[in-house]
Design an enzyme around this catalytic site. Structure first.
Site, PDB file in Angstrom:
ATOM      1  N   GLY A 132       0.786  -1.526   0.137  1.00  0.00           N
ATOM      2  CA  GLY A 132      -0.097  -0.333  -0.018  1.00  0.00           C
ATOM      3  C   GLY A 132       1.127   1.642  -0.110  1.00  0.00           C
ATOM      4  O   GLY A 132       1.822   1.523   0.956  1.00  0.00           O
ATOM      5  N   VAL A 255      31.595  -2.961  20.059  1.00  0.00           N
ATOM      6  CA  VAL A 255      31.661  -3.706  18.873  1.00  0.00           C
ATOM      7  C   VAL A 255      32.437  -2.914  17.885  1.00  0.00           C
ATOM      8  O   VAL A 255      31.696  -2.109  17.703  1.00  0.00           O
ATOM      9  CB  VAL A 255      30.122  -4.824  18.622  1.00  0.00           C
ATOM     10  CG1 VAL A 255      30.715  -5.264  17.492  1.00  0.00           C
ATOM     11  CG2 VAL A 255      30.165  -5.332  19.865  1.00  0.00           C
ATOM     12  N   ALA A 286      20.985  -7.946  18.144  1.00  0.00           N
ATOM     13  CA  ALA A 286      19.832  -6.846  18.907  1.00  0.00           C
ATOM     14  C   ALA A 286      19.805  -5.631  19.343  1.00  0.00           C
ATOM     15  O   ALA A 286      19.796  -5.416  20.351  1.00  0.00           O
ATOM     16  CB  ALA A 286      19.326  -8.036  19.276  1.00  0.00           C
ATOM     17  N   HIS A 461      -6.035 -17.116  48.383  1.00  0.00           N
ATOM     18  CA  HIS A 461      -4.993 -17.916  48.749  1.00  0.00           C
ATOM     19  C   HIS A 461      -4.799 -19.399  48.179  1.00  0.00           C
ATOM     20  O   HIS A 461      -5.882 -19.757  48.743  1.00  0.00           O
ATOM     21  CB  HIS A 461      -4.792 -17.947  49.875  1.00  0.00           C
ATOM     22  CG  HIS A 461      -3.519 -18.445  50.880  1.00  0.00           C
ATOM     23  ND1 HIS A 461      -2.470 -18.195  50.865  1.00  0.00           N
ATOM     24  CD2 HIS A 461      -3.700 -19.261  51.670  1.00  0.00           C
ATOM     25  CE1 HIS A 461      -1.650 -18.797  51.551  1.00  0.00           C
ATOM     26  NE2 HIS A 461      -2.702 -19.872  51.995  1.00  0.00           N
TER      27      HIS A 461
HETATM   28  P1  FAD Z   1       3.716  -4.281  12.754  1.00  0.00           P
HETATM   29  O1  FAD Z   1       4.009  -6.023  13.860  1.00  0.00           O
HETATM   30  O2  FAD Z   1       5.518  -4.363  11.825  1.00  0.00           O
HETATM   31  O3  FAD Z   1       3.841  -5.027  10.963  1.00  0.00           O
HETATM   32  C1  FAD Z   1       3.109  -4.066  10.177  1.00  0.00           C
HETATM   33  C2  FAD Z   1       2.947  -4.772   9.540  1.00  0.00           C
HETATM   34  O4  FAD Z   1       2.943  -3.016   7.727  1.00  0.00           O
HETATM   35  C3  FAD Z   1       3.744  -5.548   8.505  1.00  0.00           C
HETATM   36  O5  FAD Z   1       3.338  -6.871   8.122  1.00  0.00           O
HETATM   37  C4  FAD Z   1       4.360  -5.072   7.555  1.00  0.00           C
HETATM   38  O6  FAD Z   1       4.757  -6.108   6.422  1.00  0.00           O
HETATM   39  C5  FAD Z   1       3.643  -3.760   6.335  1.00  0.00           C
HETATM   40  N1  FAD Z   1       3.604  -3.382   5.844  1.00  0.00           N
HETATM   41  C6  FAD Z   1       4.378  -1.535   6.068  1.00  0.00           C
HETATM   42  N2  FAD Z   1       4.582  -1.150   5.157  1.00  0.00           N
HETATM   43  C7  FAD Z   1       3.664  -1.307   4.013  1.00  0.00           C
HETATM   44  C8  FAD Z   1       2.760  -1.226   2.634  1.00  0.00           C
HETATM   45  N3  FAD Z   1       3.155  -0.279   2.472  1.00  0.00           N
HETATM   46  N4  FAD Z   1       2.374  -2.066   1.996  1.00  0.00           N
HETATM   47  C9  FAD Z   1       1.387  -2.969   3.054  1.00  0.00           C
HETATM   48  N5  FAD Z   1       2.028  -2.985   4.562  1.00  0.00           N
HETATM   49  C10 FAD Z   1       3.145  -2.969   4.682  1.00  0.00           C
HETATM   50  N6  FAD Z   1       6.171  -6.707  21.731  1.00  0.00           N
HETATM   51  C11 FAD Z   1       5.342  -6.929  22.783  1.00  0.00           C
HETATM   52  O7  FAD Z   1       4.293  -5.992  22.866  1.00  0.00           O
HETATM   53  N7  FAD Z   1       5.304  -8.282  23.538  1.00  0.00           N
HETATM   54  C12 FAD Z   1       6.156  -9.243  23.052  1.00  0.00           C
HETATM   55  O8  FAD Z   1       6.020 -10.059  23.604  1.00  0.00           O
HETATM   56  C13 FAD Z   1       7.308  -9.002  21.952  1.00  0.00           C
HETATM   57  N8  FAD Z   1       8.167  -9.820  21.716  1.00  0.00           N
HETATM   58  C14 FAD Z   1       9.220  -9.289  20.463  1.00  0.00           C
HETATM   59  C15 FAD Z   1       9.768  -9.641  20.557  1.00  0.00           C
HETATM   60  C16 FAD Z   1      10.391  -9.416  18.511  1.00  0.00           C
HETATM   61  C17 FAD Z   1      11.300 -10.816  18.589  1.00  0.00           C
HETATM   62  C18 FAD Z   1      10.243  -9.189  18.631  1.00  0.00           C
HETATM   63  C19 FAD Z   1      11.200  -8.404  17.220  1.00  0.00           C
HETATM   64  C20 FAD Z   1       8.808  -8.060  18.647  1.00  0.00           C
HETATM   65  C21 FAD Z   1       8.550  -7.870  19.621  1.00  0.00           C
HETATM   66  N9  FAD Z   1       7.296  -7.212  20.423  1.00  0.00           N
HETATM   67  C22 FAD Z   1       7.236  -7.146  20.844  1.00  0.00           C
HETATM   68  C23 FAD Z   1       7.168  -5.375  19.861  1.00  0.00           C
HETATM   69  C24 FAD Z   1       6.440  -6.213  18.317  1.00  0.00           C
HETATM   70  O9  FAD Z   1       6.305  -7.633  17.862  1.00  0.00           O
HETATM   71  C25 FAD Z   1       6.057  -4.874  18.086  1.00  0.00           C
HETATM   72  O10 FAD Z   1       5.753  -3.946  18.554  1.00  0.00           O
HETATM   73  C26 FAD Z   1       4.766  -4.691  16.808  1.00  0.00           C
HETATM   74  O11 FAD Z   1       4.551  -5.747  16.103  1.00  0.00           O
HETATM   75  C27 FAD Z   1       3.782  -3.642  16.670  1.00  0.00           C
HETATM   76  O12 FAD Z   1       2.857  -3.731  15.786  1.00  0.00           O
HETATM   77  P2  FAD Z   1       2.694  -3.115  14.243  1.00  0.00           P
HETATM   78  O13 FAD Z   1       1.213  -3.188  13.816  1.00  0.00           O
HETATM   79  O14 FAD Z   1       3.077  -1.364  14.371  1.00  0.00           O
HETATM   80  O15 FAD Z   1       3.517  -3.341  13.280  1.00  0.00           O
HETATM   81  P1  NAD Z   2      16.192  -3.131  22.725  1.00  0.00           P
HETATM   82  O1  NAD Z   2      16.051  -1.229  22.708  1.00  0.00           O
HETATM   83  O2  NAD Z   2      14.958  -3.298  23.438  1.00  0.00           O
HETATM   84  O3  NAD Z   2      17.689  -2.913  23.690  1.00  0.00           O
HETATM   85  C1  NAD Z   2      18.878  -2.772  22.457  1.00  0.00           C
HETATM   86  C2  NAD Z   2      20.168  -2.896  23.577  1.00  0.00           C
HETATM   87  O4  NAD Z   2      20.937  -2.398  22.232  1.00  0.00           O
HETATM   88  C3  NAD Z   2      20.523  -1.276  24.695  1.00  0.00           C
HETATM   89  O5  NAD Z   2      20.236  -2.568  25.920  1.00  0.00           O
HETATM   90  C4  NAD Z   2      21.330  -0.423  24.154  1.00  0.00           C
HETATM   91  O6  NAD Z   2      21.813  -0.036  25.087  1.00  0.00           O
HETATM   92  C5  NAD Z   2      21.922  -1.703  22.942  1.00  0.00           C
HETATM   93  N1  NAD Z   2      22.917  -2.147  21.906  1.00  0.00           N
HETATM   94  C6  NAD Z   2      22.743  -0.536  20.921  1.00  0.00           C
HETATM   95  N2  NAD Z   2      23.967  -0.287  20.180  1.00  0.00           N
HETATM   96  C7  NAD Z   2      24.448  -1.180  20.342  1.00  0.00           C
HETATM   97  C8  NAD Z   2      25.229  -1.291  20.711  1.00  0.00           C
HETATM   98  N3  NAD Z   2      26.432  -0.877  19.431  1.00  0.00           N
HETATM   99  N4  NAD Z   2      26.609  -2.476  21.280  1.00  0.00           N
HETATM  100  C9  NAD Z   2      26.539  -3.364  22.311  1.00  0.00           C
HETATM  101  N5  NAD Z   2      24.572  -3.006  22.748  1.00  0.00           N
HETATM  102  C10 NAD Z   2      24.309  -2.085  22.104  1.00  0.00           C
HETATM  103  O7  NAD Z   2      16.033  -3.368  21.352  1.00  0.00           O
HETATM  104  P2  NAD Z   2      15.563  -5.068  20.772  1.00  0.00           P
HETATM  105  O8  NAD Z   2      15.808  -5.893  22.285  1.00  0.00           O
HETATM  106  O9  NAD Z   2      16.603  -4.718  19.427  1.00  0.00           O
HETATM  107  O10 NAD Z   2      14.298  -4.954  20.780  1.00  0.00           O
HETATM  108  C11 NAD Z   2      13.647  -3.550  20.378  1.00  0.00           C
HETATM  109  C12 NAD Z   2      12.215  -3.431  20.312  1.00  0.00           C
HETATM  110  O11 NAD Z   2      11.148  -4.428  20.330  1.00  0.00           O
HETATM  111  C13 NAD Z   2      12.148  -2.938  21.744  1.00  0.00           C
HETATM  112  O12 NAD Z   2      11.359  -1.873  20.806  1.00  0.00           O
HETATM  113  C14 NAD Z   2      11.169  -3.569  22.696  1.00  0.00           C
HETATM  114  O13 NAD Z   2      10.026  -3.271  22.884  1.00  0.00           O
HETATM  115  C15 NAD Z   2      10.679  -4.351  21.203  1.00  0.00           C
HETATM  116  N6  NAD Z   2      10.117  -5.812  21.928  1.00  0.00           N
HETATM  117  C16 NAD Z   2       9.901  -6.138  23.013  1.00  0.00           C
HETATM  118  C17 NAD Z   2       9.263  -7.151  23.448  1.00  0.00           C
HETATM  119  C18 NAD Z   2       8.503  -7.307  24.688  1.00  0.00           C
HETATM  120  O14 NAD Z   2       7.818  -7.122  24.844  1.00  0.00           O
HETATM  121  N7  NAD Z   2       8.498  -8.653  25.442  1.00  0.00           N
HETATM  122  C19 NAD Z   2       9.957  -8.527  23.286  1.00  0.00           C
HETATM  123  C20 NAD Z   2      11.127  -8.530  21.668  1.00  0.00           C
HETATM  124  C21 NAD Z   2      10.923  -6.801  21.518  1.00  0.00           C
END
Ligand code: FAD
Ligand code: NAD
Length: 485
Positions: A132, A255, A286, A461
């Site tokens: 989109g 790094v 990450a 409890h």
């Molecule tokens: P997204 O989930 O990134 O979705 C965006 C969608 O839009 C995608 O499908 C993409 O393909 C689509 N898109 C983009 N541009 C276009 C376009 N131009 N046209 C059509 N489609 C498009 N958050 C939590 O709260 N709890 C967790 O436990 C958690 N665990 C995570 C673990 C990992 C490994 C990672 C990477 C993230 C985690 N997060 C977690 C973060 C969470 O995934 C994101 O905050 C969340 O997915 C954001 O939702 P969103 O809808 O904004 O974006």
């Molecule tokens: P993050 O921001 O949680 O952590 C990134 C870490 O990398 C920070 O501690 C930062 O100081 C460090 N960092 C940055 N640059 C660096 C470098 N050059 N060398 C070494 N360390 C460096 O980001 P994330 O873990 O990649 O997660 C991304 C997003 O996904 C977060 O915003 C998080 O909220 C979301 N997420 C949420 C969940 C959850 O809610 N349980 C789980 C996974 C991811």
């Protein structure tokens, strides 16, 4: 039904609302808009590694859901080996079947993403799979995965394009050796030595998952402090627990390079002790995520990005261009699925002329390690810095009957409350199922509860939730089941 201006002329297809992005921000927005009796299309371009399109975005396909599936399986494996004997259960011949573990994870993801298709059908949302692009005048160019293109129009467009992993210049991705979180979820063998750059949420969750399966995990974190955004008492306990589990966390590590050589990754970094080298079999980068807006905005839409690439919005997610909204990871605020979901619901309600508001001060955070870490509101150090007099109460899980019965006694619940009116300002939990326990604190804070309100609420409890109750009692030195200090 929205009653504002007419749909633009000359469009091939028109809707009240078009949502671009079908992740946890976009798809709930589309469903709520349809519940509000608006005609809705949700466009999503996600394709999985095998080329199949799927709704659900990062969260369902490559984030929250697969990571929690893997964390659950690996924790079971770990507990089977380390804890079952304590319960009097002797198991011999335990074997890891990683292929089955990954297959189960893929099944969980498939069930959840296919669920969205069913939800769209039930709510009457038109799901469109492809790209989109916002054009001026509230028109959207839709390019299906087969390349066919058409122009749609809408009264309102909601941008929900999400985020992407940040690449580190000194350690660029090189599959399968140097990978992002999606790559790290899909390893088909357990890396003997796993390096992780970034001790953030992803680094700790995925580092823990592979550690439980036997990897030697080294986490390189650039900052000198561990989890600096969490309550200091909690981050100290978390670091102690993770070290005990064998996660080798090196703080203040910068790094400078990573090269793939002889089937391994050689990482160069510097810390307080000088130049260092680390050799690993796989390296996960990450270090955070960036807003993703590639080819989302055609010239002339008027939608603005800030200096970090986030779509600029106000507190109601309005972009400043009439009837164009943006939600989720592509706008300011924590990158969390539930934050995006609530923004999506708010925007869909505002579009329909209903009440809609986000309370950005009361968004819970959870890190799904073992023990889990969860918090909401202000940390003790933030309250201290604000100058507002405060009091705190803590309760250790060691004193919880349920935690003892579960053999999971690490950690504590902590409440920070205002000294003047007793309002709860922050709740911080590290311990079993902290991510579930925090929900009570979120509700309490949403209703501006005092610690006394929690003190006077009856908790069953023996439950883990009693730890939150006792922490509230401990705020006024009235804990029954721990010594008040
Ligand atoms: P997204 O989930 O990134 O979705 C965006 C969608 O839009 C995608 O499908 C993409 O393909 C689509 N898109 C983009 N541009 C276009 C376009 N131009 N046209 C059509 N489609 C498009 N958050 C939590 O709260 N709890 C967790 O436990 C958690 N665990 C995570 C673990 C990992 C490994 C990672 C990477 C993230 C985690 N997060 C977690 C973060 C969470 O995934 C994101 O905050 C969340 O997915 C954001 O939702 P969103 O809808 O904004 O974006
Ligand atoms: P993050 O921001 O949680 O952590 C990134 C870490 O990398 C920070 O501690 C930062 O100081 C460090 N960092 C940055 N640059 C660096 C470098 N050059 N060398 C070494 N360390 C460096 O980001 P994330 O873990 O990649 O997660 C991304 C997003 O996904 C977060 O915003 C998080 O909220 C979301 N997420 C949420 C969940 C959850 O809610 N349980 C789980 C996974 C991811």
């Amino acid at each position: 039904m929205a009653t504002d201006d007419k749909r633009p002329q000359g469009a091939t297809d028109s809707f009240d609302v078009i949502v671009i992005g079908g992740g946890p921000a976009g798809y709930p927005c589309a469903i709520r808009a349809a519940q509000n009796k608006l005609s809705v299309a949700c466009i999503d371009e996600w394709k999985n590694k095998d080329g199949t399109p799927a709704f659900g975005g990062t969260c369902l396909n490559a984030g929250c859901i697969p990571s929690k599936a893997l964390l659950e399986s690996t924790e079971l494996y770990h507990r089977l080996q380390e804890e079952f004997a304590t319960h009097g259960i002797k198991v011999s011949g335990t074997q890891l079947d990683l292929a089955q573990m990954q297959k189960r994870k893929a099944g969980v993801v498939r069930a959840m993403t296919q669920g969205i298709v069913a939800l769209f059908k039930g709510a009457g949302v038109t799901g469109l799979q492809g790209h989109g692009r916002l054009l001026p005048g509230r028109r959207v160019e839709f390019t299906a995965h087969d390349g066919t293109r058409r122009t749609l129009s809408a009264r309102h467009v909601v941008l929900a394009s999400g985020s992407a992993p940040i690449e580190l210049k000194s350690a660029p991705f090189k599959d399968p050796y140097i990978v992002d979180s999606w790559g790290a979820l899909d390893f088909d063998t357990v890396p003997k030595r796993l390096g992780v750059i970034g001790a953030g949420v992803i680094g700790l969750e995925l580092g823990s998952a592979w550690r439980r399966l036997g990897s030697e995990v080294t986490v390189l974190e650039a900052l000198p402090d561990f989890l600096p955004f969490t309550d200091e008492q909690l981050s100290r306990e978390a670091l102690r627990q993770f070290k005990k589990q064998g996660l080798n966390i090196r703080l203040g590590a910068r790094v400078s390079g990573a090269e793939v050589k002889d089937n391994a990754v050689e990482v160069r970094y510097s810390d307080a002790a000088g130049e260092q080298r680390l050799s690993v079999d796989r390296l996960v980068v990450a270090i955070g995520r960036r807003p993703y807006t590639k080819d989302l905005l055609a010239p002339g839409t008027g939608v603005q990005l800030d200096e970090r690439g986030f779509i600029k919005v106000d507190e109601s997610c309005r972009t400043g261009v009439e009837n164009i909204w943006a939600i989720g990871d592509c706008v300011r605020g924590p990158m969390l699925a539930h934050k995006g979901k609530e923004e999506g619901v708010m925007v869909a309600d505002l579009i329909a002329g209903h009440y809609g508001e986000m309370n950005y001060k009361v968004i819970p955070s959870v890190i799904y390690t073992a023990p889990e870490i969860a918090w909401v509101g202000l940390t003790e150090q933030e309250v201290k810095a604000s100058g507002r007099p405060y009091k705190t109460g803590t309760f250790p899980f060691l004193a919880s009957g349920r935690a003892r019965a579960m053999e999971q006694t690490s950690g504590f619940a902590k409440i920070v409350a205002a000294r003047d009116d007793d309002e709860i300002l922050g709740v911080h939990i590290i311990g079993p199922l902290a991510g579930e326990l925090i929900a009570e604190a979120v509700l309490a804070m949403e209703y501006s509860a005092s610690s006394e309100d929690l003190q006077r609420t009856i908790h069953a409890h023996p439950t883990l939730a009693e730890a939150v109750h006792e922490a509230a009692l401990s705020v006024d030195k009235r804990s029954i089941d721990s010594i008040n200090r």
